[in-house]
Scaffold this motif. Structure first.
Motif, mmCIF file in Angstrom:
data_model
loop_
_atom_site.group_PDB
_atom_site.id
_atom_site.type_symbol
_atom_site.label_atom_id
_atom_site.label_comp_id
_atom_site.label_asym_id
_atom_site.label_seq_id
_atom_site.Cartn_x
_atom_site.Cartn_y
_atom_site.Cartn_z
ATOM 1 N N ILE A 1 -3.776 -1.641 11.293
ATOM 2 C CA ILE A 1 -4.075 -0.343 10.668
ATOM 3 C C ILE A 1 -5.566 -0.055 10.769
ATOM 4 C CG2 ILE A 1 -4.120 0.925 8.482
ATOM 5 C CD1 ILE A 1 -1.546 -0.624 7.721
ATOM 6 N N GLU B 1 -0.304 4.744 9.597
ATOM 7 C CA GLU B 1 -0.330 3.357 9.126
ATOM 8 C C GLU B 1 0.971 2.642 9.494
ATOM 9 O OE1 GLU B 1 -1.571 2.945 4.894
ATOM 10 O OE2 GLU B 1 -2.059 5.071 5.130
ATOM 11 N N SER B 2 2.100 3.313 9.280
ATOM 12 C CA SER B 2 3.398 2.720 9.600
ATOM 13 C C SER B 2 3.511 2.424 11.084
ATOM 14 C CB SER B 2 4.518 3.664 9.164
ATOM 15 O OG SER B 2 5.780 3.115 9.484
ATOM 16 N N SER C 1 -7.302 3.055 12.763
ATOM 17 C CA SER C 1 -8.242 3.934 12.072
ATOM 18 C C SER C 1 -9.544 4.048 12.860
ATOM 19 C CB SER C 1 -8.527 3.384 10.667
ATOM 20 O OG SER C 1 -9.501 4.157 9.999
ATOM 21 N N SER D 1 -1.609 10.031 6.956
ATOM 22 C CA SER D 1 -2.146 8.671 6.967
ATOM 23 C C SER D 1 -1.025 7.647 6.921
ATOM 24 C CB SER D 1 -3.090 8.465 5.778
ATOM 25 O OG SER D 1 -3.479 7.110 5.669
ATOM 26 N N ARG E 1 -8.780 1.567 1.951
ATOM 27 C CA ARG E 1 -9.158 2.818 2.617
ATOM 28 C C ARG E 1 -10.155 2.488 3.711
ATOM 29 N NH1 ARG E 1 -9.776 8.661 1.312
ATOM 30 N NH2 ARG E 1 -11.487 9.477 2.575
ATOM 31 N N LEU F 1 -7.727 6.048 6.920
ATOM 32 C CA LEU F 1 -6.351 5.679 6.618
ATOM 33 C C LEU F 1 -6.381 4.966 5.282
ATOM 34 C CD1 LEU F 1 -5.078 4.394 10.097
ATOM 35 C CD2 LEU F 1 -4.740 6.654 9.067
ATOM 36 N N GLU F 2 -5.513 5.407 4.374
ATOM 37 C CA GLU F 2 -5.600 4.901 3.011
ATOM 38 C C GLU F 2 -4.231 4.706 2.386
ATOM 39 O OE1 GLU F 2 -7.868 6.066 -1.152
ATOM 40 O OE2 GLU F 2 -7.101 7.678 0.107
ATOM 41 N N LYS F 3 -4.067 3.560 1.727
ATOM 42 C CA LYS F 3 -2.966 3.361 0.803
ATOM 43 C C LYS F 3 -3.610 3.404 -0.577
ATOM 44 C CE LYS F 3 0.951 0.433 -0.396
ATOM 45 N NZ LYS F 3 1.726 -0.800 -0.092
ATOM 46 N N GLU G 1 1.254 -0.682 11.822
ATOM 47 C CA GLU G 1 1.819 -1.924 11.287
ATOM 48 C C GLU G 1 3.072 -2.339 12.050
ATOM 49 O OE1 GLU G 1 3.479 -3.811 7.067
ATOM 50 O OE2 GLU G 1 2.530 -1.831 7.091
ATOM 51 N N SER H 1 -1.083 -7.315 7.794
ATOM 52 C CA SER H 1 -0.623 -5.954 8.062
ATOM 53 C C SER H 1 -1.727 -4.915 8.139
ATOM 54 C CB SER H 1 0.407 -5.527 7.011
ATOM 55 O OG SER H 1 -0.158 -5.545 5.712
ATOM 56 N N ASP H 2 -2.846 -5.139 7.437
ATOM 57 C CA ASP H 2 -3.902 -4.137 7.487
ATOM 58 C C ASP H 2 -4.797 -4.267 8.720
ATOM 59 O OD1 ASP H 2 -5.090 -6.479 6.671
ATOM 60 O OD2 ASP H 2 -6.343 -5.564 5.133
#
Length: 286
Positions: free
Chosen positions: A230, A134-135, A234, A130, A248, A241-243, A138, A226-227
């Motif tokens: 992401i 995500e990286s 997703s 994930s 999430r 995808l979760e931080k 972003e 930034s999200d």
């Protein structure tokens, strides 16, 4: 031929310049040195010190962008190409994310730690995958869409100043005891500069799943910018995808094959954006 064409060819064929000669690395050295020298005091003093650091880095980036104007041909042309290329990183981003595609969790953890700021030691395999995706999403904005967006608007100064602000945010734009006030100006400035590009990035991802991307975009409320990409990635991949502790986005568990799919989508979006940028650049010239 426009310096943009040569800068793009440099990136795609050669990748990043040597580390010691990379302007973004120079930004990082200066930020790190000033950060170490400033002993934290009261919040208001820390804030103003952080403002001065940000303005110093921006001034340095602006001065660099003007340097080609004071050199004779062809040195001016070559330096302009070099500086513009240093503001974006298409091939390098792919390479860093591709290194996370491995069955060895230890190697994956090491590779992921190179592209995210979070502590990866406690992350399990799905969360490592994930973090990699995500990286990629972003940085599709930060390393490709945004610098070229500001190049279109303001030329070489726009691209380099954006990269300087983005580097400031990456290094000191954190909400913790050390950077809450010192990095606040840099973080907010990065939010402002990324507001439009982040949404352009979502629009570029929209063709790969319009309804779902729009639905996931509405779920992206953790960050101003930034999200958003992401969430779109997703939605397209159909994976969560979760931080942990922050956000999430729903879906099935991410797998290594999803990183490969994400990289294919990445290059399609890059192609979309480059076509748009080159067409707009030509229209402006004409």
């Amino acid at each position: 031929m426009d310096i943009l064409i040569f800068a793009l060819l440099w990136d795609l064929l050669l990748g990043e310049p040597p580390t010691k000669l990379h302007p973004v690395v120079w930004f990082g050295y200066i930020i790190s040195a000033l950060d170490r020298r400033w002993k934290r005091r009261r919040p208001i003093l820390d804030f103003f010190a952080g403002c001065l650091v940000a303005l110093a880095i921006i001034a340095f980036a602006f001065a660099l962008s003007l340097l080609p104007e004071h050199l004779p041909f062809p040195l001016n042309y070559l330096l302009a190409i070099y500086l513009l290329k240093s503001s974006f990183a298409m091939k390098s981003l792919h390479e860093h994310v591709a290194r996370t595609i491995t069955e060895d969790v230890g190697e994956m953890r090491k590779a992921v730690s190179m592209i995210v700021s979070r502590n990866v030691k406690s992350l399990d395999r799905p969360h490592l995958i994930s973090a990699s995706i995500e990286s990629l999403a972003e940085n599709l904005n930060d390393s490709v869409v945004a610098p070229l967006f500001y190049y279109l608007l303001f030329g070489l100064p726009g691209a380099l100043i954006y990269r300087a602000v983005n580097t400031l945010d990456a290094m000191i734009g954190y909400r913790n005891e050390r950077y809450e006030y010192f990095g606040k100006f840099s973080a907010r400035l990065d939010d402002i500069l990324n507001f439009i590009p982040a949404r352009i990035t979502v629009l570029l991802l929209l063709p790969f799943g319009p309804r779902k991307v729009i639905r996931y975009y509405k779920l992206a409320k953790y960050k101003i910018n930034s999200d958003k990409p992401i969430a779109a990635m997703s939605a397209i991949l159909g994976v969560w995808l979760e931080k942990p502790g922050y956000y999430r986005f729903p879906g099935r568990g991410p797998q290594l094959k999803d990183v490969k799919r994400a990289l294919r989508i990445y290059w399609l979006v890059v192609a979309e954006w480059l076509l748009i940028v080159l067409l707009l650049k030509r229209l402006v010239v004409e």
